[in-house]
Structures are given as structure tokens and as C-alpha cells.
Design a protein around this motif. Structure first.
Motif, mmCIF file in Angstrom:
data_model
loop_
_atom_site.group_PDB
_atom_site.id
_atom_site.type_symbol
_atom_site.label_atom_id
_atom_site.label_comp_id
_atom_site.label_asym_id
_atom_site.label_seq_id
_atom_site.Cartn_x
_atom_site.Cartn_y
_atom_site.Cartn_z
ATOM 1 N N UNK A 1 -17.111 33.884 51.740
ATOM 2 C CA UNK A 1 -15.822 33.228 51.792
ATOM 3 C C UNK A 1 -14.955 34.049 52.745
ATOM 4 N N UNK A 2 -14.309 33.379 53.671
ATOM 5 C CA UNK A 2 -13.508 34.098 54.651
ATOM 6 C C UNK A 2 -12.283 33.289 55.047
ATOM 7 N N UNK A 3 -11.275 34.013 55.493
ATOM 8 C CA UNK A 3 -10.051 33.431 56.041
ATOM 9 C C UNK A 3 -9.822 34.139 57.371
ATOM 10 N N UNK A 4 -9.324 33.401 58.362
ATOM 11 C CA UNK A 4 -9.002 34.037 59.636
ATOM 12 C C UNK A 4 -7.655 33.526 60.128
ATOM 13 N N UNK A 5 -7.118 34.224 61.112
ATOM 14 C CA UNK A 5 -5.869 33.786 61.725
ATOM 15 C C UNK A 5 -6.184 32.951 62.964
ATOM 16 N N UNK A 6 -5.152 32.543 63.678
ATOM 17 C CA UNK A 6 -5.335 31.690 64.855
ATOM 18 C C UNK A 6 -5.989 32.424 66.017
ATOM 19 N N UNK A 7 -6.081 33.756 65.921
ATOM 20 C CA UNK A 7 -6.735 34.556 66.968
ATOM 21 C C UNK A 7 -8.168 34.898 66.601
ATOM 22 N N UNK A 8 -8.722 34.217 65.608
ATOM 23 C CA UNK A 8 -10.119 34.369 65.172
ATOM 24 C C UNK A 8 -10.408 35.711 64.523
ATOM 25 N N UNK A 9 -9.375 36.403 64.059
ATOM 26 C CA UNK A 9 -9.564 37.660 63.338
ATOM 27 C C UNK A 9 -9.667 37.342 61.851
ATOM 28 N N UNK A 10 -10.651 37.932 61.207
ATOM 29 C CA UNK A 10 -10.813 37.734 59.775
ATOM 30 C C UNK A 10 -9.701 38.475 59.041
ATOM 31 N N UNK A 11 -8.982 37.766 58.195
ATOM 32 C CA UNK A 11 -7.921 38.380 57.397
ATOM 33 C C UNK A 11 -8.372 38.600 55.966
ATOM 34 N N UNK A 24 -17.384 25.102 47.282
ATOM 35 C CA UNK A 24 -16.484 24.933 46.138
ATOM 36 C C UNK A 24 -16.733 26.001 45.093
ATOM 37 N N UNK A 25 -17.979 26.223 44.750
ATOM 38 C CA UNK A 25 -18.324 27.222 43.745
ATOM 39 C C UNK A 25 -17.998 28.627 44.233
ATOM 40 N N UNK A 26 -18.330 28.913 45.477
ATOM 41 C CA UNK A 26 -18.042 30.228 46.041
ATOM 42 C C UNK A 26 -16.537 30.488 46.031
ATOM 43 N N UNK A 27 -15.754 29.492 46.404
ATOM 44 C CA UNK A 27 -14.296 29.627 46.411
ATOM 45 C C UNK A 27 -13.757 29.855 45.007
ATOM 46 N N UNK A 28 -14.184 29.050 44.063
ATOM 47 C CA UNK A 28 -13.692 29.130 42.680
ATOM 48 C C UNK A 28 -13.972 30.493 42.062
ATOM 49 N N UNK A 33 -10.188 32.787 45.830
ATOM 50 C CA UNK A 33 -10.075 31.501 45.135
ATOM 51 C C UNK A 33 -9.313 31.620 43.833
ATOM 52 N N UNK A 34 -9.626 32.633 43.061
ATOM 53 C CA UNK A 34 -8.917 32.836 41.789
ATOM 54 C C UNK A 34 -7.428 33.080 42.032
ATOM 55 N N UNK A 35 -7.118 33.873 43.054
ATOM 56 C CA UNK A 35 -5.712 34.169 43.355
ATOM 57 C C UNK A 35 -4.977 32.922 43.853
ATOM 58 N N UNK A 36 -5.624 32.128 44.715
ATOM 59 C CA UNK A 36 -4.990 30.910 45.233
ATOM 60 C C UNK A 36 -4.810 29.889 44.109
ATOM 61 N N UNK A 37 -5.857 29.702 43.312
ATOM 62 C CA UNK A 37 -5.789 28.716 42.226
ATOM 63 C C UNK A 37 -4.761 29.082 41.161
ATOM 64 N N UNK A 38 -4.548 30.377 40.933
ATOM 65 C CA UNK A 38 -3.543 30.795 39.947
ATOM 66 C C UNK A 38 -2.177 31.020 40.591
ATOM 67 N N UNK A 39 -2.060 30.770 41.888
ATOM 68 C CA UNK A 39 -0.840 30.967 42.676
ATOM 69 C C UNK A 39 -0.303 32.388 42.536
ATOM 70 N N UNK A 40 -1.228 33.363 42.490
ATOM 71 C CA UNK A 40 -0.820 34.758 42.376
ATOM 72 C C UNK A 40 -0.958 35.518 43.696
#
Length: 183
Positions: A1-11, A24-28, A33-40
Motif C-alpha cells: 500500500x503506498x501514497x505518493x505526491x504529484x512529483x511521484x515521491x512516495x509519502x 481493499x483488504x490490504x487497505x483495510x 487504511x485504519x487511520x483514514x477509515x477512523x479519520x485519525x
């Protein structure tokens, strides 16, 4: 699971979910995923879009849940033109992560093929390659590392937010993007 910015850098990266597990399972089950889903997860404060307080959000594909901090495209059933344009533009933003992984795989041979090491070592190799990828992006001219043809750049309440973001994103639509969304 990864997130990146608009400059293709992994954040954010979390390596360890099996490939068969699915997004879906990997995210959950991931920390993200836990932090996003709990809005923490800490996000910047809301901004006004069309006079409506709108939260900062991440972009995901259609397998992710639609929540206020995670926008996804409209479903594929009978979308009107503004929804198709919104989906097209949202998918362009989402392509940053696809491009980041594409660049990573193109430049680092260690992640180009199936790992022939044990899972623990493979996780470390992938994490190291992501770190090296970010380092090279920060320290080298983009034209030396990035491919030449890469383009640089509650549920009801959440649907309301997505509709508002769609209005904002589509407010200055270009004819070329309108044509691309109609495909």
C-alpha cells in the motif's frame, strides 16, 4: 500500500500484504487504511470550494470505500457528462501512484520481477527501493531519472462533498478533456 505526491515521491508505503490479498483488504488492514477509515490521520484544515467547507482527501480507484478523506470515481452505471469528466480528471490524479510504481520498476531491477527471496527480505528490498527512488528524485535533475514521456503533473455527506468537488474540478473544463471523458 503506498501514497505518493504529484512529483511521484512516495509519502507513505507499507509493504507486507500478499499480492492475492487485493487492494481493499490490504487497505483495510494497513496502518494507513485504519487511520483514514477512523479519520485519525492528520490532514490540513478544510478549504472552501464553491463556498462549501471541503476536506483534504486522497484519491483512490473504484475498489476503495467512498469516505470524506478518500475520493473515488463515480460508478460505471449511466454517468452524465459532468460525472464522466470528473472521473477522467480524478483518474488522472490517481495515475500519479501508478506512474510512481512504473518509474520505480523501470529504474530498479530488484522490483522488476517476482522476488526470489523470502517474504521478509522482499519487503525490505521493496522498502529500500522506494527510499532510493525518493532520494534520487530529490537529488537528481528530473530529466535524468524520470521517463521523457511522463506527464509531470457520512456516505450521503461524502457523496455531497464529491459532487461539490466535481463541480469545482469541472468548472473550467477544457474541450479536450470533455472529449476524453466521453470515451
Amino acid at each position: 500500500m503506498a501514497v505518493c505526491d504529484a512529483s511521484y515521491r512516495f509519502t507513505f508505503i507499507e509493504v507486507g500484504a500478499g499480492g492475492r490479498e487485493g487492494d481493499t483488504n490490504a487497505f483495510t488492514h494497513s496502518k494507513l487504511g485504519k487511520a483514514v477509515l477512523s479519520d485519525s490521520l492528520e490532514f490540513p484544515g478544510n478549504e472552501l470550494l464553491n463556498g462549501i467547507s471541503t476536506p483534504y482527501f486522497m484519491v483512490g480507484n473504484d475498489v476503495f470505500p467512498l469516505i470524506s478523506r478518500l475520493m473515488k470515481p463515480y460508478g460505471s452505471r449511466k454517468r452524465d457528462v459532468p460525472e464522466r469528466i470528473f472521473n477522467h480528471r480524478l483518474n488522472r490524479a490517481r495515475r500519479c501512484i501508478d506512474n510512481a510504481f512504473g518509474i520505480l520498476c523501470a529504474k530498479w531491477m530488484a522490483v522488476q520481477r517476482t522476488q526470489l527471496s523470502n517474504p521478509d527480505t522482499a519487503q525490505k528490498v521493496v522498502a529500500a527501493c522506494c527510499s532510493l527512488h525518493n532520494f534520487v528524485l530529490r537529488t537528481s535533475p528530473a530529466d535524468q531519472y524520470l521517463p521523457k514521456d511522463l506527464d509531470a503533473h457520512t456516505l450521503t455527506h461524502t457523496k455531497y462533498i464529491r459532487d461539490n468537488i466535481k463541480k469545482y474540478v469541472n468548472s473550467s473544463s477544457a474541450s479536450l478533456q470533455n472529449e476524453a471523458a466521453e470515451v
